[in-house]
Design a protein around this motif. Structure first.
Motif, mmCIF file in Angstrom:
data_model
loop_
_atom_site.group_PDB
_atom_site.id
_atom_site.type_symbol
_atom_site.label_atom_id
_atom_site.label_comp_id
_atom_site.label_asym_id
_atom_site.label_seq_id
_atom_site.Cartn_x
_atom_site.Cartn_y
_atom_site.Cartn_z
ATOM 1 N N TYR A 359 -6.339 20.069 36.477
ATOM 2 C CA TYR A 359 -5.937 19.614 37.810
ATOM 3 C C TYR A 359 -7.135 19.542 38.747
ATOM 4 O O TYR A 359 -7.988 20.445 38.762
ATOM 5 C CB TYR A 359 -4.906 20.571 38.422
ATOM 6 C CG TYR A 359 -3.540 20.505 37.784
ATOM 7 C CD1 TYR A 359 -2.537 19.698 38.315
ATOM 8 C CD2 TYR A 359 -3.248 21.257 36.646
ATOM 9 C CE1 TYR A 359 -1.272 19.644 37.729
ATOM 10 C CE2 TYR A 359 -1.987 21.199 36.055
ATOM 11 C CZ TYR A 359 -1.019 20.391 36.611
ATOM 12 O OH TYR A 359 0.229 20.331 36.032
ATOM 13 N N TRP A 360 -7.170 18.458 39.558
ATOM 14 C CA TRP A 360 -8.117 18.405 40.670
ATOM 15 C C TRP A 360 -7.703 19.408 41.744
ATOM 16 O O TRP A 360 -6.513 19.565 42.020
ATOM 17 C CB TRP A 360 -8.128 17.025 41.319
ATOM 18 C CG TRP A 360 -8.748 15.890 40.565
ATOM 19 C CD1 TRP A 360 -8.156 14.691 40.266
ATOM 20 C CD2 TRP A 360 -10.083 15.801 40.055
ATOM 21 N NE1 TRP A 360 -9.025 13.883 39.597
ATOM 22 C CE2 TRP A 360 -10.228 14.531 39.449
ATOM 23 C CE3 TRP A 360 -11.169 16.676 40.041
ATOM 24 C CZ2 TRP A 360 -11.407 14.116 38.857
ATOM 25 C CZ3 TRP A 360 -12.350 16.257 39.440
ATOM 26 C CH2 TRP A 360 -12.467 15.001 38.855
ATOM 27 N N ILE A 361 -8.679 20.078 42.352
ATOM 28 C CA ILE A 361 -8.450 20.876 43.558
ATOM 29 C C ILE A 361 -9.353 20.324 44.656
ATOM 30 O O ILE A 361 -10.258 19.512 44.401
ATOM 31 C CB ILE A 361 -8.713 22.377 43.327
ATOM 32 C CG1 ILE A 361 -10.167 22.619 42.874
ATOM 33 C CG2 ILE A 361 -7.722 22.940 42.320
ATOM 34 C CD1 ILE A 361 -10.528 24.093 42.764
ATOM 35 N N GLY A 362 -9.138 20.768 45.877
ATOM 36 C CA GLY A 362 -9.821 20.176 47.026
ATOM 37 C C GLY A 362 -11.205 20.733 47.284
ATOM 38 O O GLY A 362 -11.495 21.209 48.397
ATOM 39 N N LEU A 363 -12.088 20.645 46.289
ATOM 40 C CA LEU A 363 -13.456 21.135 46.419
ATOM 41 C C LEU A 363 -14.398 20.041 45.927
ATOM 42 O O LEU A 363 -14.232 19.531 44.814
ATOM 43 C CB LEU A 363 -13.637 22.411 45.605
ATOM 44 C CG LEU A 363 -14.946 23.187 45.784
ATOM 45 C CD1 LEU A 363 -15.117 23.653 47.227
ATOM 46 C CD2 LEU A 363 -14.985 24.387 44.839
ATOM 47 N N GLN A 364 -15.407 19.700 46.757
ATOM 48 C CA GLN A 364 -16.284 18.578 46.426
ATOM 49 C C GLN A 364 -17.698 18.853 46.920
ATOM 50 O O GLN A 364 -17.900 19.468 47.967
ATOM 51 C CB GLN A 364 -15.754 17.278 47.037
ATOM 52 C CG GLN A 364 -16.528 16.036 46.630
ATOM 53 C CD GLN A 364 -15.930 14.780 47.217
ATOM 54 O OE1 GLN A 364 -15.217 14.825 48.220
ATOM 55 N NE2 GLN A 364 -16.215 13.633 46.614
ATOM 56 N N LEU A 365 -18.675 18.357 46.164
ATOM 57 C CA LEU A 365 -20.088 18.496 46.533
ATOM 58 C C LEU A 365 -20.427 17.501 47.627
ATOM 59 O O LEU A 365 -20.128 16.312 47.516
ATOM 60 C CB LEU A 365 -20.976 18.253 45.319
ATOM 61 C CG LEU A 365 -22.485 18.506 45.513
ATOM 62 C CD1 LEU A 365 -22.752 19.999 45.617
ATOM 63 C CD2 LEU A 365 -23.270 17.904 44.364
#
Length: 439
Positions: A359-365
């Motif tokens: 699953y994607w979670i709401g964390l991004q570089l």
């Protein structure tokens, strides 16, 4: 004994020959009075004095045009000023402009990102206020008594085929949702036995449904004999999941037929005719739905699971990171923010009882917005704009693509890593977790 000399007795002969001088003693000097003669006074006639001044010749380099006869100044030219070569000046100018442009670009990007964060916070605040109003009015958190819903033609937001038109009357999908059994839906057939006639319904809010009723036209050619019902909580894209498949609809009658033994909670529904009496397009008088508008469990909106201090929805379909983010925003929330091990454990335990997807979670570089350490491309930020600090759920050796040249800027809870975090390219299609506030 100190000796003094009478200067008046000195003669030029004595000076030239170096002759003897008459010495005087100290007492004699004190007794004599010497007067210093005054210089001769200037003549009252300027002409006489002018003769004493030699007129400068025209070749005299010290002669200056317009100078006073009494004072002549020699004006020397100033030393030459220091100048840079023109090529060096151009290089300096270009470097300064590049620096200014870079500075402006950096701040424009920073301002744009801050504007996005502020926009998100305003949207979130608006969503919280809407939920507060619902709580005060008792709407959304009290399950209403189920009943036959009042049909609305505007529920039909999409339908297959081209509606038939007779005498300026269009027999579109809305005719099956207008509550009038004298009208009907009649999509033009493309070919016999196509079995792909459908209507997508938007009930405008999330409902619990348990029954559906059909009213056929009443002939033995176009009456529906089989259909399916699917549901989706979102519309962009739809995440269709099967609700019921019916294969015993009676043809040749225009009496309402009720089909039940199902329970579903959703907002969007897809009704699909999979067979008619003779394989031609359906003629359908009416579709009715039995249910009630309701809220989800534990103070969450319908379709969301209450875990710890939040409401979470686990998608059935798979999308890229950016598309997953848009779907969650349409729900009034965001991709899941997992800032503590307790919430992480609750989510993992629920996933293991339902599916084995990543699953994607709401964390991004992000490349801007924080002071980036040496040898790192950026810093990780949560969907609410906060920097990743404190507890982190990375798998050992992750993130592996944070150094220069990496391409994995988004974060998944990876099933092959026991749902610990792993950085991944954002264009991969994965399931995703949406999070909203409790109502």
């Amino acid at each position: 004994m100190e000796e003094y000399y009478n200067l008046s007795t000195l003669s030029s002969d004595n000076q030239e020959s170096g002759g003897d001088y008459t010495p005087l003693n100290k007492d004699e000097v004190q007794e004599d009075v010497y007067e210093i003669p005054e210089p001769p006074s200037q003549s009252e006639d300027p002409a006489e004095d002018a003769d004493l001044i030699e007129a400068p010749s025209e070749d005299d380099p010290e002669k200056i045009q317009g100078a006073s006869e009494e004072e002549i100044f020699i004006v020397e030219p100033p030393p030459p000023s220091f100048t840079l070569p023109w090529k060096l000046c151009v290089i300096i100018f270009v470097l300064i402009n590049i620096g200014v442009v870079g500075f402006l670009v950096y701040h424009v990007i920073s301002i744009g990102r801050e504007a996005n964060v502020q926009s998100y916070r305003v949207s979130l605040l608006q969503h919280k206020m809407e939920n507060l109003v619902k709580n005060l009015m008792g709407v959304g958190n009290v399950r209403r008594k189920e009943t036959w819903l009042e049909s609305d033609p505007s529920w039909a937001v999409l339908a297959s085929g081209t509606p038939h038109v007779i005498d300026s009357v269009t027999f579109d999908a809305g005719k099956a949702l207008d509550g009038d059994v004298t009208t009907h839906w009649n999509p033009v057939a493309h070919e016999r036995y196509s079995n792909d006639y459908y209507i997508v319904l938007d009930l405008k809010s999330i409902h619990d449904l348990s029954k559906i009723a059909l009213t056929n036209f009443g002939d033995t050619t176009h009456d529906v004999t089989e259909f399916t019902l699917q549901a989706s909580l979102t519309s962009s894209p739809y995440e269709w999941r099967d609700v019921i498949a019916v294969s015993d609809v009676k043809a040749g009658t225009n009496r309402s037929q009720v089909f039940e033994e199902f329970s579903v909670t959703s907002r969007f529904f897809k009704f699909t005719v999979t067979a008619t009496q003779q394989g031609w397009q359906p003629w359908l008088r009416e579709i009715r739905i039995f249910g009630a508008e309701t809220a989800g469990e534990g103070g969450c909106q319908a379709g969301y699971k209450s875990l710890d201090d939040g409401c979470y929805r686990f998608s059935l379909n798979q999308l890229s990171f950016e598309d997953s983010r848009k779907v969650c925003w349409e729900d009034g929330g965001h991709l899941a923010i997992v800032k503590n091990p307790t919430t992480h454990t609750s989510i993992v335990n629920y996933i293991k009882t339902t599916t084995n997807s990543s699953y994607w979670i709401g964390l991004q570089l992000k490349l801007f917005g924080a002071r980036v350490p040496v040898n790192r491309r950026g810093m990780f930020f949560w969907e609410d704009g906060t920097l990743l600090t404190g507890w982190e759920g990375w798998h050992e050796g992750e993130p592996s693509s944070i150094v220069s040249g990496g391409r994995e800027d988004c974060v998944e809870m990876a099933n092959f890593m026991d749902y610990e975090w792993n950085d991944k390219p954002c264009n991969y299609n994965l399931s995703y977790i949406c999070q909203v506030d409790m109502v």
